[in-house]
Design a protein around this motif. Structure first.
Motif, PDB file in Angstrom:
ATOM      1  N   VAL A 283     -32.792  27.663   9.720  1.00 45.33           N
ATOM      2  CA  VAL A 283     -31.529  28.261  10.169  1.00 45.33           C
ATOM      3  C   VAL A 283     -30.969  29.155   9.071  1.00 45.33           C
ATOM      4  CG1 VAL A 283     -29.168  27.801  10.943  1.00 45.33           C
ATOM      5  CG2 VAL A 283     -31.034  26.272  11.639  1.00 45.33           C
ATOM      6  N   SER A 284     -30.998  28.647   7.845  1.00 46.19           N
ATOM      7  CA  SER A 284     -30.469  29.392   6.705  1.00 46.19           C
ATOM      8  C   SER A 284     -31.270  29.011   5.464  1.00 46.19           C
ATOM      9  CB  SER A 284     -28.986  29.069   6.494  1.00 46.19           C
ATOM     10  OG  SER A 284     -28.478  29.748   5.369  1.00 46.19           O
ATOM     11  N   PRO A 285     -32.143  29.893   4.982  1.00 45.52           N
ATOM     12  CA  PRO A 285     -32.957  29.576   3.802  1.00 45.52           C
ATOM     13  C   PRO A 285     -32.078  29.234   2.604  1.00 45.52           C
ATOM     14  CG  PRO A 285     -33.775  31.553   4.886  1.00 45.52           C
ATOM     15  CD  PRO A 285     -32.461  31.226   5.529  1.00 45.52           C
ATOM     16  N   PRO A 286     -32.505  28.289   1.773  1.00 40.61           N
ATOM     17  CA  PRO A 286     -31.702  27.900   0.610  1.00 40.61           C
ATOM     18  C   PRO A 286     -31.604  29.038  -0.396  1.00 40.61           C
ATOM     19  CG  PRO A 286     -33.887  26.924   0.486  1.00 40.61           C
ATOM     20  CD  PRO A 286     -33.779  27.555   1.839  1.00 40.61           C
ATOM     21  N   VAL A 287     -30.439  29.184  -0.987  1.00 39.52           N
ATOM     22  CA  VAL A 287     -30.185  30.233  -1.980  1.00 39.52           C
ATOM     23  C   VAL A 287     -30.053  29.565  -3.343  1.00 39.52           C
ATOM     24  CG1 VAL A 287     -28.608  32.067  -2.702  1.00 39.52           C
ATOM     25  CG2 VAL A 287     -29.030  31.664  -0.256  1.00 39.52           C
ATOM     26  N   LEU A 288     -30.907  29.942  -4.277  1.00 37.24           N
ATOM     27  CA  LEU A 288     -30.939  29.282  -5.580  1.00 37.24           C
ATOM     28  C   LEU A 288     -29.591  29.327  -6.285  1.00 37.24           C
ATOM     29  CD1 LEU A 288     -32.515  27.853  -7.810  1.00 37.24           C
ATOM     30  CD2 LEU A 288     -33.179  30.106  -8.691  1.00 37.24           C
ATOM     31  N   SER A 289     -28.936  30.476  -6.253  1.00 33.52           N
ATOM     32  CA  SER A 289     -27.668  30.611  -6.978  1.00 33.52           C
ATOM     33  C   SER A 289     -26.579  29.707  -6.410  1.00 33.52           C
ATOM     34  CB  SER A 289     -27.202  32.069  -6.955  1.00 33.52           C
ATOM     35  OG  SER A 289     -27.071  32.542  -5.627  1.00 33.52           O
ATOM     36  N   ARG A 290     -26.697  29.341  -5.138  1.00 32.07           N
ATOM     37  CA  ARG A 290     -25.708  28.447  -4.529  1.00 32.07           C
ATOM     38  C   ARG A 290     -26.059  26.980  -4.734  1.00 32.07           C
ATOM     39  NH1 ARG A 290     -25.290  31.778   1.186  1.00 32.07           N
ATOM     40  NH2 ARG A 290     -24.326  33.668   0.315  1.00 32.07           N
ATOM     41  N   LEU A 291     -27.219  26.748  -5.305  1.00 33.19           N
ATOM     42  CA  LEU A 291     -27.675  25.375  -5.523  1.00 33.19           C
ATOM     43  C   LEU A 291     -27.827  25.048  -7.002  1.00 33.19           C
ATOM     44  CD1 LEU A 291     -30.446  25.064  -2.764  1.00 33.19           C
ATOM     45  CD2 LEU A 291     -28.244  23.877  -2.816  1.00 33.19           C
ATOM     46  N   THR A 292     -27.328  25.918  -7.868  1.00 31.03           N
ATOM     47  CA  THR A 292     -27.503  25.717  -9.304  1.00 31.03           C
ATOM     48  C   THR A 292     -26.156  25.509  -9.983  1.00 31.03           C
ATOM     49  OG1 THR A 292     -29.502  27.081  -9.333  1.00 31.03           O
ATOM     50  CG2 THR A 292     -28.402  26.724 -11.436  1.00 31.03           C
ATOM     51  N   GLY A 293     -26.071  24.449 -10.768  1.00 31.89           N
ATOM     52  CA  GLY A 293     -24.851  24.181 -11.516  1.00 31.89           C
ATOM     53  C   GLY A 293     -24.381  22.752 -11.348  1.00 31.89           C
ATOM     54  N   TYR A 294     -23.586  22.314 -12.278  1.00 26.09           N
ATOM     55  CA  TYR A 294     -23.048  20.961 -12.260  1.00 26.09           C
ATOM     56  C   TYR A 294     -22.197  20.733 -11.013  1.00 26.09           C
ATOM     57  CZ  TYR A 294     -20.310  16.890 -13.724  1.00 26.09           C
ATOM     58  OH  TYR A 294     -19.701  15.659 -13.784  1.00 26.09           O
ATOM     59  N   GLY A 295     -22.466  19.650 -10.300  1.00 24.82           N
ATOM     60  CA  GLY A 295     -21.712  19.328  -9.095  1.00 24.82           C
ATOM     61  C   GLY A 295     -22.114  20.130  -7.889  1.00 24.82           C
ATOM     62  N   VAL A 296     -23.104  21.008  -8.045  1.00 25.77           N
ATOM     63  CA  VAL A 296     -23.536  21.881  -6.952  1.00 25.77           C
ATOM     64  C   VAL A 296     -24.935  21.514  -6.484  1.00 25.77           C
ATOM     65  CG1 VAL A 296     -24.039  24.257  -6.277  1.00 25.77           C
ATOM     66  CG2 VAL A 296     -22.095  23.771  -7.775  1.00 25.77           C
ATOM     67  N   GLY A 297     -25.839  21.340  -7.440  1.00 25.43           N
ATOM     68  CA  GLY A 297     -27.231  21.062  -7.089  1.00 25.43           C
ATOM     69  C   GLY A 297     -28.078  20.873  -8.325  1.00 25.43           C
ATOM     70  N   TYR A 298     -28.945  21.844  -8.589  1.00 27.90           N
ATOM     71  CA  TYR A 298     -29.835  21.741  -9.744  1.00 27.90           C
ATOM     72  C   TYR A 298     -29.041  21.790 -11.052  1.00 27.90           C
ATOM     73  CZ  TYR A 298     -33.414  23.036  -6.306  1.00 27.90           C
ATOM     74  OH  TYR A 298     -34.236  23.089  -5.208  1.00 27.90           O
ATOM     75  N   THR A 299     -29.443  20.951 -11.994  1.00 23.64           N
ATOM     76  CA  THR A 299     -28.779  20.950 -13.299  1.00 23.64           C
ATOM     77  C   THR A 299     -29.758  21.206 -14.441  1.00 23.64           C
ATOM     78  OG1 THR A 299     -28.992  18.529 -13.355  1.00 23.64           O
ATOM     79  CG2 THR A 299     -26.885  19.443 -12.597  1.00 23.64           C
ATOM     80  N   THR A 300     -31.042  21.368 -14.128  1.00 23.05           N
ATOM     81  CA  THR A 300     -32.010  21.666 -15.189  1.00 23.05           C
ATOM     82  C   THR A 300     -33.050  22.675 -14.720  1.00 23.05           C
ATOM     83  OG1 THR A 300     -33.504  19.846 -14.564  1.00 23.05           O
ATOM     84  CG2 THR A 300     -31.806  19.366 -16.220  1.00 23.05           C
ATOM     85  N   LEU A 301     -33.568  23.425 -15.683  1.00 26.47           N
ATOM     86  CA  LEU A 301     -34.742  24.277 -15.490  1.00 26.47           C
ATOM     87  C   LEU A 301     -35.674  23.988 -16.657  1.00 26.47           C
ATOM     88  CD1 LEU A 301     -35.032  28.020 -14.560  1.00 26.47           C
ATOM     89  CD2 LEU A 301     -36.185  27.151 -16.600  1.00 26.47           C
ATOM     90  N   TYR A 302     -36.878  23.515 -16.349  1.00 25.57           N
ATOM     91  CA  TYR A 302     -37.855  23.193 -17.388  1.00 25.57           C
ATOM     92  C   TYR A 302     -39.015  24.173 -17.323  1.00 25.57           C
ATOM     93  CZ  TYR A 302     -41.787  21.070 -19.772  1.00 25.57           C
ATOM     94  OH  TYR A 302     -42.872  20.876 -20.594  1.00 25.57           O
ATOM     95  N   SER A 303     -39.454  24.630 -18.500  1.00 19.67           N
ATOM     96  CA  SER A 303     -40.569  25.573 -18.535  1.00 19.67           C
ATOM     97  C   SER A 303     -41.443  25.343 -19.759  1.00 19.67           C
ATOM     98  CB  SER A 303     -40.048  27.016 -18.560  1.00 19.67           C
ATOM     99  OG  SER A 303     -41.120  27.939 -18.637  1.00 19.67           O
TER     100      SER A 303
END
Length: 452
Positions: A283-303
């Motif tokens: 219905v609506s593909p996930p948007v990374l910028s809307r899922l990144t940040g404390y209390g929002v979604g992702y809190t880490t990026l590992y590389s």
């Protein structure tokens, strides 16, 4: 006795007159006008509902207005016919099909409501709340606000399916009850007057919503349905913002739900959760910028750029130069981790070892994170004042050797997005790959595994 007898004679006389005047005639009543659910000639909507619900699942959908199916004393609008199929398509795709994948093709056929009743508007209650759905005895689910439903609007879809997930949990609980120990997790926190209590208070007491405070039964249904509809990333993000004691309670409730589905129905709840998210992503593909940040979604990026395939040439060149410089100083550069914290702080951590690999070190630096949730535009600005401590001091030791990489992060701006166009893979889940692309050159980027 005499008076009674006289009345009896009168009644007998009247009955005799009535029976003697009896006429045989056909009752000229249009029952179709009385009950619109008596269907003689099925239209295209009826046929579609038969093909998608009645025939495969033995689930009837009543959309022709029937006042007896709804609460009395409430003003409720009938559903618009053109809204029926779009709404029920989402019921099929987002509710039924995930259960078929996780629970087997016959799961819904064996345990399901046997009737959906559709209403155009909401049911408004005296306490200021509105009813969006009800379930009755495990047989019927009433769905309201059909007239405002929009299958292309993710919030509209989530609102309706959330209601079904909640009510269906009740139906499952009527089939197999959940553990009575569940109600002990938030004992003392249940509150019938839930509409007067803020969401923040519910969170602090270990409830996922305000309505969950009504009773243990509603709490379990809210816990299950919200975990399904939020998905693992967003659910974990909410839990992480609550006090430590509340986090323990919410995690306990999560485990009770997971164990219940496995024990009662042999369903892997996390697989079911992922299937629901897949359907919502259509219905609506996930948007990374809307899922990144404390209390929002992702809190880490590992590389680990040395082993990760397809890092951009510019970034990989800077990383390899840093590795060479670190090696000259007697160190082995391993990887980096970005942690997105509260108050727009991003902590960058490098992991490195001594030359023999027997000792591991960490070097930290804090940046101000500016991330636009709508556009994905992102900047990382090194903070002038850094915290004290060993890991922050270590950054001072290796800072000159990491200058090229540090400058790459802090110079210019990036745009947050997935990297699935370069490296095919699923998006929107824990472990999905996210990237930050230079706004001046889309071929220059760094990426990593998104986590929490």
């Amino acid at each position: 006795m005499k008076k009674t007898f006289k009345y009896g004679l009168v009644a007998l006389a009247m009955f005799t007159i009535l029976t003697s005047c009896k006429k045989e005639s056909k009752l000229n009543a249009n029952l179709d006008a009385i009950d619109q659910n008596i269907i003689k000639d099925k239209n295209s909507t009826d046929i579609w509902l038969d093909q998608n619900f009645l025939n495969p699942y033995n689930i009837e959908t009543k959309y022709r207005f029937d006042r007896f199916e709804l609460a009395s004393g409430k003003n409720i609008t009938p559903p618009a016919v053109e809204q029926v199929i779009p709404a029920m398509e989402m019921v099929r795709d987002v509710w039924i099909r995930p259960y078929e994948v996780a629970g087997g093709g016959d799961f819904i056929k064996k345990i399901s409501p046997k009737q959906f009743v559709l209403a155009g508007s909401a049911e408004y209650n005296s306490n200021g709340s509105i009813t969006l759905g009800t379930a009755e005895g495990g047989r019927k689910i009433v769905l309201y606000v059909i007239n405002s439903f929009d299958k292309t609007n993710i919030n509209s879809v989530k609102q309706m399916i959330q209601v079904i997930q909640h009510e269906y949990t009740h139906i499952l609980n009527q089939t197999v009850d959940f553990s009575p120990e569940y109600q002990t997790v938030s004992r003392g926190g249940y509150e019938a007057n839930w509409t007067q209590r803020p969401l923040s208070e519910a969170y602090s007491l270990g409830f996922i919503t305000q309505y969950a405070r009504v009773s243990p039964i509603e709490d379990f249904a809210e816990q299950s349905s919200n975990m399904l509809m939020l998905g693992r990333v967003q659910y974990n993000a909410i839990v992480a913002t609550t006090p430590a004691d509340a986090q323990v309670k919410l995690k306990k409730k999560e485990q009770y739900v997971v164990d219940y589905f496995k024990t009662a129905f042999n369903i892997d709840f996390y697989q079911l959760q992922k299937e629901v998210q897949k359907a919502l992503f259509k219905v609506s593909p996930p948007v990374l910028s809307r899922l990144t940040g404390y209390g929002v979604g992702y809190t880490t990026l590992y590389s680990n750029p040395s082993t990760d395939p397809n890092q951009s040439a510019e970034f990989l060149g800077l990383w390899n130069a840093a590795r060479t410089s670190m090696a000259a100083g007697g160190f082995v550069l391993k990887d980096f981790l970005m942690t997105f914290k509260a108050n727009n702080v991003m902590t960058l951590r490098y992991t490195f070892t001594n030359a023999t690999g027997t000792t591991t070190y960490f070097a930290d630096a804090d940046y101000t994170l500016a991330l636009n949730a709508n556009t994905g535009l992102t900047t990382f600005t090194l903070m002038a004042t850094q915290p004290t401590g060993t890991t922050y001091s270590n950054m001072g030791v290796i800072n000159a050797r990491m200058a090229g990489v540090n400058s790459y992060f802090s110079t210019g701006s990036f745009r947050a997005n997935w990297i699935n166009q370069i490296i095919p893979g699923e998006i929107g889940y824990l472990g999905s790959l996210g990237a930050f692309y230079k706004t001046t050159n889309a071929n220059s980027y760094f990426y990593g595994t998104m986590g929490q």
